[in-house]
Write an enzyme that holds these catalytic residues in place. Sequence first.
Site, mmCIF file in Angstrom:
data_model
loop_
_atom_site.group_PDB
_atom_site.id
_atom_site.type_symbol
_atom_site.label_atom_id
_atom_site.label_comp_id
_atom_site.label_asym_id
_atom_site.label_seq_id
_atom_site.Cartn_x
_atom_site.Cartn_y
_atom_site.Cartn_z
ATOM 1 N N ASP A 171 93.656 19.503 48.731
ATOM 2 C CA ASP A 171 95.039 19.886 48.401
ATOM 3 C C ASP A 171 95.241 21.356 48.078
ATOM 4 O OD1 ASP A 171 93.872 19.843 45.821
ATOM 5 O OD2 ASP A 171 95.580 18.833 44.882
ATOM 6 N N ASN A 417 82.210 17.550 47.242
ATOM 7 C CA ASN A 417 83.232 16.805 46.500
ATOM 8 C C ASN A 417 83.908 15.813 47.434
ATOM 9 O OD1 ASN A 417 85.150 16.651 44.024
ATOM 10 N ND2 ASN A 417 86.547 16.889 45.758
ATOM 11 N N GLU A 418 83.861 14.535 47.068
ATOM 12 C CA GLU A 418 84.598 13.468 47.739
ATOM 13 C C GLU A 418 84.402 13.451 49.253
ATOM 14 O OE1 GLU A 418 88.687 13.392 46.439
ATOM 15 O OE2 GLU A 418 88.093 12.608 44.477
ATOM 16 N N TYR A 471 91.190 8.175 39.134
ATOM 17 C CA TYR A 471 92.599 8.398 38.793
ATOM 18 C C TYR A 471 93.300 7.098 38.421
ATOM 19 C CZ TYR A 471 92.029 13.254 39.946
ATOM 20 O OH TYR A 471 91.624 14.567 39.922
ATOM 21 N N GLU A 507 86.474 14.069 37.328
ATOM 22 C CA GLU A 507 87.928 14.233 37.397
ATOM 23 C C GLU A 507 88.624 12.998 36.857
ATOM 24 O OE1 GLU A 507 89.499 15.325 41.254
ATOM 25 O OE2 GLU A 507 87.891 16.786 41.596
ATOM 26 N N TRP A 552 90.718 16.800 35.112
ATOM 27 C CA TRP A 552 91.311 17.500 36.249
ATOM 28 C C TRP A 552 92.741 17.817 35.884
ATOM 29 C CZ3 TRP A 552 89.031 19.820 40.122
ATOM 30 C CH2 TRP A 552 89.817 20.310 41.167
HETATM 31 C C1 GCB Z 1 90.805 14.817 43.836
HETATM 32 C C2 GCB Z 1 90.250 16.084 44.367
HETATM 33 C C3 GCB Z 1 90.995 17.314 43.836
HETATM 34 C C4 GCB Z 1 92.492 17.048 43.837
HETATM 35 C C5 GCB Z 1 92.771 15.858 42.929
HETATM 36 C C6 GCB Z 1 94.260 15.497 42.880
HETATM 37 O O1 GCB Z 1 90.169 13.797 43.819
HETATM 38 O O2 GCB Z 1 88.874 16.216 44.131
HETATM 39 O O3 GCB Z 1 90.661 18.413 44.637
HETATM 40 O O4 GCB Z 1 93.231 18.164 43.456
HETATM 41 O O5 GCB Z 1 92.083 14.744 43.379
HETATM 42 O O6 GCB Z 1 94.943 15.956 41.970
HETATM 43 O O7 GCB Z 1 94.727 14.799 43.765
#
Ligand code: GCB
Length: 596
Positions: A171, A417-418, A471, A507, A552
């Site tokens: 992003d 990452n991911e 998340y 995160e 995050w």
């Molecule tokens: C993630 C990513 C990170 C994004 C975040 C988001 O998993 O590692 O780069 O900014 O989610 O806020 O969607």
Amino acid sequence: MSSLYPIDSESREAKDLSGVWDFIIDPDDRGIDRGWHLSPLKGATAMPVPASYNDISTDPAVRDHVGDVWYQREFFVPASWGDSRLAVRFGSVTHHAEVWLNGRRVAEHRGGFLPFEADISDVAIIGASNRLTVRVNNILDWTTLPPGELTYKNDPANPSGKTRRQTYHFDFFNFAGIHRPVYLTRTPKYFIRDISVTTEINGRDGIVRYETDLHGNPDRITAVLHDAEGQVVAEATGPSGGLVVHGAKLWKPGNAYLYRLEVSASFTGGQPDVYRLPVGIRTVRIEGGKFLINDKPFYFRGFGKHEDADLRGRGLDHATNVRDFNLMKWIGANSFRTSHYPYSEEIMQMADREGIVVIDEAPAVGMNFFGGDQAGEKIFCEQRVNDKTLAHHLQVMRDLIERDRNHPSVVMWSVANEASTGEDAAVPYFTAVAEETRKCDPTRPISIVTFRPARSAKVEHLFDVIGVNRYKGWYENPGDLGSIQRDIEHDLRELHEVFGKPILVTEFGADTIAGFHQQPPAMFSEEYQSELISLTASVFDRLDFLIGEHVWNFADFATKQGPNRVLGNRKGVFTRQRQPKMAAHTLRLRWNNARK
Ligand code: GCB
């Protein structure tokens, strides 16, 4: 290439070429055909260095440009600099650079986050003005890190009938330009090319092992270690060796102590060279499921960050960086991850000095389609992440480790990452990356950051620490704070059961527009972010195998435009201008009364 940061010493000089350079967009990448590298750029505008060029101009054609741009400036080489080795050293140029001095091509570099230099000894005109020209290209494809895809859109307004579009599967905004300082350096003809340092602890003694890489035939090499007051504490001679420090003061998280290693080399038929390097004595290892720094369990509290600020984008900005360290200390953070690319050397130096622990990440992000249009298609395959990508990834790991291995703050490498680690072809890929990383640095643990559920993650077991991005209450069960504790506990326990390795939550968080309030808490309000963080973290306190929590993100940051982003990603605990949201106070209470 010398990975030593440019310094002044009795034998060296480093002249900072930061300032306002000439700049021009190359709309169809034909600058070379037109000879732009051979003469002063015509029609150039002003552009600061270091900075991203994207947010400086008011023109969307500059912000959204895909392809080449050109930078140029003149500099003077003092008459006293003859009979030396001269180089121009770039901290980073994002993403690809080609460099000319006085019309002669002197360097090319791929990759936007690591330094490179051009030896200009034979090209520079001594005692005169020299013209430095840099072509910078921002295109990401499947062979670059991070990867991206170039597509073409029909566009009748364009003479070719098409316009290039850059897409990428992460992003953050694809900022570009000369992001870090450019130094003109002078060293003796024969010089110290590199020094690497590792440290051990033996009872009350510290042991500093050093190894030098020299250009030329040395007569004598000495290594002298000074304490913070400048007193000599140990000495050795020879190209490599060990220095024993009796009653050593250790580099500790939150309490950094730095020695200074002075390496002097004299050469047959040349001038002597002297380089000084800060050294922190500390050890890192994993034992019994714990992450140990100096043999004491360390629990990571902090953030995933970005190099990102108003106007300058990803360009080095000392004011922002020092403010960030002050905020990290204020909030009780002890660490951060360089998500999702290597940060500037100046930030790593600050971390050493401030005692903030760093997880150092490679720019391997966006190796994934997530749920987008291409969901279900393979990432690790001939047409996408392939052998060429792997070769570049291995090179980046080597270069990153060469650049950062002497930083006591760096305790772990994160290779990606991911990534789409549920694919079979990801296994040989990450096996090679893990092996190379361990080979380059046997002293630090390695990790990968995953978003996958434990049972479909095929490469994570190759790493010492598993970083997980979760998340709950945001992308999963949005708006449902009540489900967070149960979901996160179940998920983390499963990860630990499957892998039996220390888990680090790299995160978790929620987008929040500073100033939006809502009770009961609703998504995007300050109350929601604060509650989500508290609820998630309350579970962490009962999980023994968890070695840390990184929220995050540290601050709001710029992203590509899209329906899910309100002028950027708003998951910052601080605003982009580095002021606290409500969640910052919540975290400050938690972290300053930390139980782990
Ligand atoms: C993630 C990513 C990170 C994004 C975040 C988001 O998993 O590692 O780069 O900014 O989610 O806020 O969607």
